[in-house]
Design an enzyme around this catalytic site. Structure first.
Site, PDB file in Angstrom:
ATOM      1  CG  ASP A 143      13.079 -26.168  19.006  1.00 23.57           C
ATOM      2  OD1 ASP A 143      13.600 -27.176  18.405  1.00 23.57           O
ATOM      3  OD2 ASP A 143      13.080 -26.078  20.244  1.00 23.57           O
ATOM      4  N   GLY A 168      15.820 -13.677  21.708  1.00 18.28           N
ATOM      5  CA  GLY A 168      16.739 -13.013  20.890  1.00 18.28           C
ATOM      6  C   GLY A 168      16.429 -11.690  20.809  1.00 18.28           C
ATOM      7  CB  VAL A 169      17.753  -8.920  18.394  1.00 20.77           C
ATOM      8  CG1 VAL A 169      16.910  -7.852  17.715  1.00 20.77           C
ATOM      9  CG2 VAL A 169      18.796  -8.580  19.072  1.00 20.77           C
ATOM     10  CB  SER A 214      19.877 -11.166  10.057  1.00 24.64           C
ATOM     11  OG  SER A 214      20.959 -11.065  10.632  1.00 24.64           O
ATOM     12  CD  GLU A 254      29.248  -6.750   8.384  1.00 28.71           C
ATOM     13  OE1 GLU A 254      29.909  -7.175   9.491  1.00 28.71           O
ATOM     14  OE2 GLU A 254      28.238  -6.764   7.993  1.00 28.71           O
ATOM     15  CG  HIS A 291      26.289 -17.290   9.455  1.00 25.13           C
ATOM     16  ND1 HIS A 291      26.722 -17.278  10.621  1.00 25.13           N
ATOM     17  CD2 HIS A 291      26.232 -16.220   9.049  1.00 25.13           C
ATOM     18  CE1 HIS A 291      26.702 -15.995  11.019  1.00 25.13           C
ATOM     19  NE2 HIS A 291      26.316 -15.343   9.921  1.00 25.13           N
ATOM     20  CE  LYS A 331      15.938 -24.809  22.188  1.00 26.64           C
ATOM     21  NZ  LYS A 331      15.931 -25.624  20.919  1.00 26.64           N
ATOM     22  CD  GLN A 354      32.169 -12.612  15.419  1.00 25.48           C
ATOM     23  OE1 GLN A 354      32.575 -12.092  14.302  1.00 25.48           O
ATOM     24  NE2 GLN A 354      32.686 -13.543  16.026  1.00 25.48           N
ATOM     25  CB  SER A 385      20.319 -12.074  19.453  1.00 27.44           C
ATOM     26  OG  SER A 385      19.048 -12.288  18.502  1.00 27.44           O
ATOM     27  CD  GLU A 428      19.215 -17.250  11.571  1.00 22.53           C
ATOM     28  OE1 GLU A 428      19.386 -16.362  12.684  1.00 22.53           O
ATOM     29  OE2 GLU A 428      19.631 -18.241  11.176  1.00 22.53           O
ATOM     30  NE  ARG A 459      27.759 -12.653   5.617  1.00 26.21           N
ATOM     31  CZ  ARG A 459      27.058 -12.390   6.637  1.00 26.21           C
ATOM     32  NH1 ARG A 459      26.058 -13.222   7.038  1.00 26.21           N
ATOM     33  NH2 ARG A 459      27.596 -11.421   7.508  1.00 26.21           N
TER      34      ARG A 459
HETATM   35  C1  LIG Z   1      27.872 -15.819  14.986  1.00 29.61           C
HETATM   36  C2  LIG Z   1      27.009 -15.020  14.447  1.00 29.61           C
HETATM   37  C3  LIG Z   1      27.260 -13.818  14.005  1.00 29.61           C
HETATM   38  C4  LIG Z   1      26.287 -12.998  13.387  1.00 29.61           C
HETATM   39  N1  LIG Z   1      26.522 -11.630  13.181  1.00 29.61           N
HETATM   40  C5  LIG Z   1      25.441 -10.754  12.758  1.00 29.61           C
HETATM   41  C6  LIG Z   1      25.729  -9.447  12.597  1.00 29.61           C
HETATM   42  O1  LIG Z   1      26.891  -8.863  12.653  1.00 29.61           O
HETATM   43  N2  LIG Z   1      24.400  -8.680  12.163  1.00 29.61           N
HETATM   44  C7  LIG Z   1      23.496  -9.244  11.733  1.00 29.61           C
HETATM   45  O2  LIG Z   1      22.467  -8.626  11.472  1.00 29.61           O
HETATM   46  N3  LIG Z   1      23.379 -10.403  11.969  1.00 29.61           N
HETATM   47  C8  LIG Z   1      24.181 -11.377  12.476  1.00 29.61           C
HETATM   48  N4  LIG Z   1      24.033 -12.539  12.611  1.00 29.61           N
HETATM   49  C9  LIG Z   1      22.753 -13.288  12.461  1.00 29.61           C
HETATM   50  C10 LIG Z   1      21.779 -12.686  13.717  1.00 29.61           C
HETATM   51  O3  LIG Z   1      22.378 -12.556  14.960  1.00 29.61           O
HETATM   52  C11 LIG Z   1      20.514 -13.587  13.860  1.00 29.61           C
HETATM   53  O4  LIG Z   1      20.018 -13.671  12.655  1.00 29.61           O
HETATM   54  C12 LIG Z   1      19.412 -12.941  14.806  1.00 29.61           C
HETATM   55  O5  LIG Z   1      19.945 -12.483  15.699  1.00 29.61           O
HETATM   56  C13 LIG Z   1      18.350 -13.846  15.009  1.00 29.61           C
HETATM   57  O6  LIG Z   1      17.414 -13.137  16.126  1.00 29.61           O
HETATM   58  P1  LIG Z   1      16.230 -13.867  16.429  1.00 29.61           P
HETATM   59  O7  LIG Z   1      15.751 -13.192  17.602  1.00 29.61           O
HETATM   60  O8  LIG Z   1      15.419 -14.360  15.607  1.00 29.61           O
HETATM   61  O9  LIG Z   1      16.649 -15.354  17.402  1.00 29.61           O
HETATM   62  P2  LIG Z   1      17.859 -15.820  18.204  1.00 29.61           P
HETATM   63  O10 LIG Z   1      18.662 -14.668  18.648  1.00 29.61           O
HETATM   64  O11 LIG Z   1      18.553 -16.923  17.771  1.00 29.61           O
HETATM   65  O12 LIG Z   1      16.942 -16.214  19.462  1.00 29.61           O
HETATM   66  C14 LIG Z   1      16.151 -17.217  19.452  1.00 29.61           C
HETATM   67  C15 LIG Z   1      15.599 -17.585  20.743  1.00 29.61           C
HETATM   68  O13 LIG Z   1      14.480 -18.303  20.671  1.00 29.61           O
HETATM   69  C16 LIG Z   1      14.537 -19.210  21.856  1.00 29.61           C
HETATM   70  N5  LIG Z   1      14.126 -20.699  21.508  1.00 29.61           N
HETATM   71  C17 LIG Z   1      14.318 -21.406  20.562  1.00 29.61           C
HETATM   72  N6  LIG Z   1      13.416 -22.594  20.646  1.00 29.61           N
HETATM   73  C18 LIG Z   1      12.555 -22.497  21.554  1.00 29.61           C
HETATM   74  C19 LIG Z   1      11.474 -23.209  21.984  1.00 29.61           C
HETATM   75  N7  LIG Z   1      11.101 -24.101  21.607  1.00 29.61           N
HETATM   76  N8  LIG Z   1      10.901 -22.662  23.383  1.00 29.61           N
HETATM   77  C20 LIG Z   1      11.410 -21.692  23.901  1.00 29.61           C
HETATM   78  N9  LIG Z   1      12.099 -20.974  23.578  1.00 29.61           N
HETATM   79  C21 LIG Z   1      13.002 -21.155  22.266  1.00 29.61           C
HETATM   80  C22 LIG Z   1      16.093 -19.398  22.106  1.00 29.61           C
HETATM   81  O14 LIG Z   1      16.322 -19.865  23.614  1.00 29.61           O
HETATM   82  C23 LIG Z   1      16.557 -17.962  21.867  1.00 29.61           C
HETATM   83  O15 LIG Z   1      16.105 -17.311  23.329  1.00 29.61           O
HETATM   84  C24 LIG Z   1      24.889 -13.367  13.319  1.00 29.61           C
HETATM   85  C25 LIG Z   1      24.777 -14.924  13.925  1.00 29.61           C
HETATM   86  C26 LIG Z   1      25.752 -15.505  14.286  1.00 29.61           C
HETATM   87  C27 LIG Z   1      25.491 -17.038  14.797  1.00 29.61           C
END
Ligand SMILES: Cc1cc2nc3c(=O)[nH]c(=O)nc-3n(C[C@H](O)[C@H](O)[C@H](O)COP(=O)(O)OP(=O)(O)OC[C@H]3O[C@@H](n4cnc5c(N)ncnc54)[C@H](O)[C@@H]3O)c2cc1C
Length: 484
Positions: free
Chosen positions: A206, A13-14, A374, A114, A334, A34, A46, A42, A358, A273
């Site tokens: 995980d 993700g991001v 986030s 927002e 969420h 995964k 929206q 990510s 996250e 929220r």
């Molecule tokens: C519908 C929605 C709308 C949102 N809107 C906003 C917004 O407008 N602004 C904002 O700031 N935030 C927003 N958020 C929150 C934000 O998107 C997330 O908190 C943030 O993108 C999380 O990024 P991340 O890289 O931590 O995780 P993620 O983007 O969830 O990436 C997780 C990654 O980990 C991988 N993974 C997981 N477990 C394993 C494993 N065991 N082995 C290998 N890979 C694994 C997955 O495959 C994935 O690639 C929103 C969230 C959602 C669901």
């Protein structure tokens, strides 16, 4: 895929992608996702990214204060300082990678509002900001020769070896293993522990399980955010109606199609929220109905089609035309504010293990995340993790040796229904307002499920690993709620 990397990043993700891009090109980096590299929280984001890009009508102090108010002042002020001051440069950096935020006719960046923000400071790409950022970061990543990205590869166990880690993997369900000096967990959220969530199927917590198995400190796992306005449909993965829709003037209506927020909070539809979610539940108890709506029909049709194309399409798929119809909404899980405890450099309590995005708990969000903070957190602390790893590598820590590995995948198939049961327990015990009796009985049942999973000699499949993650996450949340 090689067997040894300087840095392993679990998650694309991001958080994971930006950490990888912030590492020097002299380090070998493996990024795992995964499932597909675009299936993540990510990619679904929206609303946008909150950052003070100009101090003309805004300030770091105001962004700081809005974040603290939303977090009920349970935030770590030092982490919030870092977020608001350093965030704008990270936003500029992703623009250099090609991320295209919407512009005003004069070429300046458009900013939206927002809930919980006192200024328009959220930059966005229409209502598909997350997908735009992920796609542009992936493009940049593919230009880097030092970074390998593997999809459909799940880390199911992480072990300490000498000064680094051995990660046991299921790659397209086949076992393998890889070694690294530094590991960054960027595995995202825990939404799938609930019956209804905005999170996609990969959000099973995980990383939190992997870290806790290593003995890392886990913090504030009961700080779960329930978004007030998910599309009220029957799907497990609920389609989000972004806060930006209320930011652009939508009214929240009860079953009688009346506005009601004035009875609960003077910030009306733009209260944070958690407040709006609780108001909806209180109003629901008062009216005896779960029917709630967003009404944005007073805004111009062309404007809505241009500003919210994703939400327009998503609602149309459920037969709702947002330019003419009320949008049925209800709260659902969420986001997770708690997670693997980290310091300001994203270091966990285990040497060389980092957590970003996250799955981590930087303390930035306190008890409730301010909208659009986030993605910013994932950027700022992902870069900080990369900078810290770079400093450690320059200090010359020894590399780990490769040791033989015997996969462990034989065993009984996972019985059906365990994951569904975990979700039902969580939905009953802790949805917006906890139910103490259901928390206690739920905890006992979850403990029995964990013991069965650990002692049942089940085959190590992705399903088994995710069920174990969900059970561990559910246990930790309910225990924290029970202990108050
Ligand atoms: C519908 C929605 C709308 C949102 N809107 C906003 C917004 O407008 N602004 C904002 O700031 N935030 C927003 N958020 C929150 C934000 O998107 C997330 O908190 C943030 O993108 C999380 O990024 P991340 O890289 O931590 O995780 P993620 O983007 O969830 O990436 C997780 C990654 O980990 C991988 N993974 C997981 N477990 C394993 C494993 N065991 N082995 C290998 N890979 C694994 C997955 O495959 C994935 O690639 C929103 C969230 C959602 C669901």
């Amino acid at each position: 895929m090689e067997t040894k990397y300087d840095v392993l990043i679990v998650g694309a993700g991001v958080g994971g992608l930006y950490t990888a891009l912030s590492l020097p090109e002299t380090l070998s980096v493996l990024v795992l996702s995964k499932k597909s590299d675009t299936l993540s929280n990510s990619s679904l984001a929206q609303g946008g990214v909150a950052a003070v890009l100009s101090t003309e009508n805004d300030s770091f102090e105001l962004h700081f204060e809005d974040t603290m108010i939303a977090g009920q002042r349970k935030n770590d002020p030092d982490a919030v300082e870092v977020l608001v001051h350093e965030g704008p440069d990270d936003v500029r950096k992703i623009m250099q990678y090609g991320v295209d935020f919407d512009k005003n006719p004069d070429g300046s960046i458009q900013k939206t509002l927002e809930g919980g923000h006192c200024r328009r400071r959220i930059v966005h790409h229409r209502d598909t900001t997350g997908a735009e950022i992920v796609n542009k970061l992936l493009l940049e990543l593919r230009r880097r020769k030092n970074i390998t990205l593997c999809e459909n590869t799940m880390v199911y166990r992480l072990q300490r070896v000498k000064s680094g880690f051995r990660a046991e993997l299921l790659q397209d369900e086949k076992p393998s293993c890889v070694f690294c000096d530094y590991c960054v967990l960027a595995t995202g959220g825990i939404g799938r522990v609930y019956k209804y969530t905005t999170n996609p199927a990969v959000a099973t917590g995980d990383g939190i399980r992997l870290a806790s198995e290593l003995g890392a400190t886990i913090r504030n796992l009961s700080y779960v955010q329930f978004h007030p306005t998910a599309f009220n449909g029957a799907d497990r993965e609920q389609f989000l109606i972004s806060e930006a829709v209320r930011g652009e003037g939508a009214y929240l209506l009860n079953c009688k199609k009346e506005r009601f927020m004035h009875r609960y909070d003077q910030r009306l539809e733009l209260a944070p929220r958690d407040v709006v979610s609780k108001c909806i539940l209180m109003e629901s108890r008062k009216t005896g109905s779960n029917a709630f709506y967003l009404d944005i029909t007073h805004r111009d049709r062309d404007y809505l089609l241009h500003r919210f194309p994703g939400i327009y399409e998503g609602c149309m798929a459920h037969g709702v035309d947002i330019t003419k119809d009320l949008i049925p909404v209800f709260p659902c899980q969420h986001y997770l504010m708690g997670g693997i405890a980290v310091d300001l450099d994203a270091r966990t309590s285990i040497a060389r293990l980092y957590a970003v995005g996250e799955c981590s708990c930087t303390g930035v969000h306190g008890k409730n995340r301010l909208a659009s903070n986030s993605l910013l957190e994932a950027l700022v602390f992902g870069r900080r993790a990369a900078e810290d790893i770079t400093r450690c590598v320059q200090a010359g820590f020894a590399h780990v040796a490769v040791t033989p590995f015997t996969p462990d995948i034989a065993g009984a198939p996972l019985p059906k229904g365990l994951r569904t049961e975990i979700r039902s327990i969580m939905q009953r015990a802790y949805f917006v307002i906890p139910d103490p009796g259901a928390v206690r009985t739920g905890l006992k049942r979850i403990d029995a499920i964990i013991s069965r999973l650990q002692n049942g000699k089940f085959a190590v499949t992705p399903d088994y690993c995710e069920a174990l993650s969900l059970a561990v996450v559910a246990h930790t949340i309910l225990k924290e709620v029970d202990e108050g």
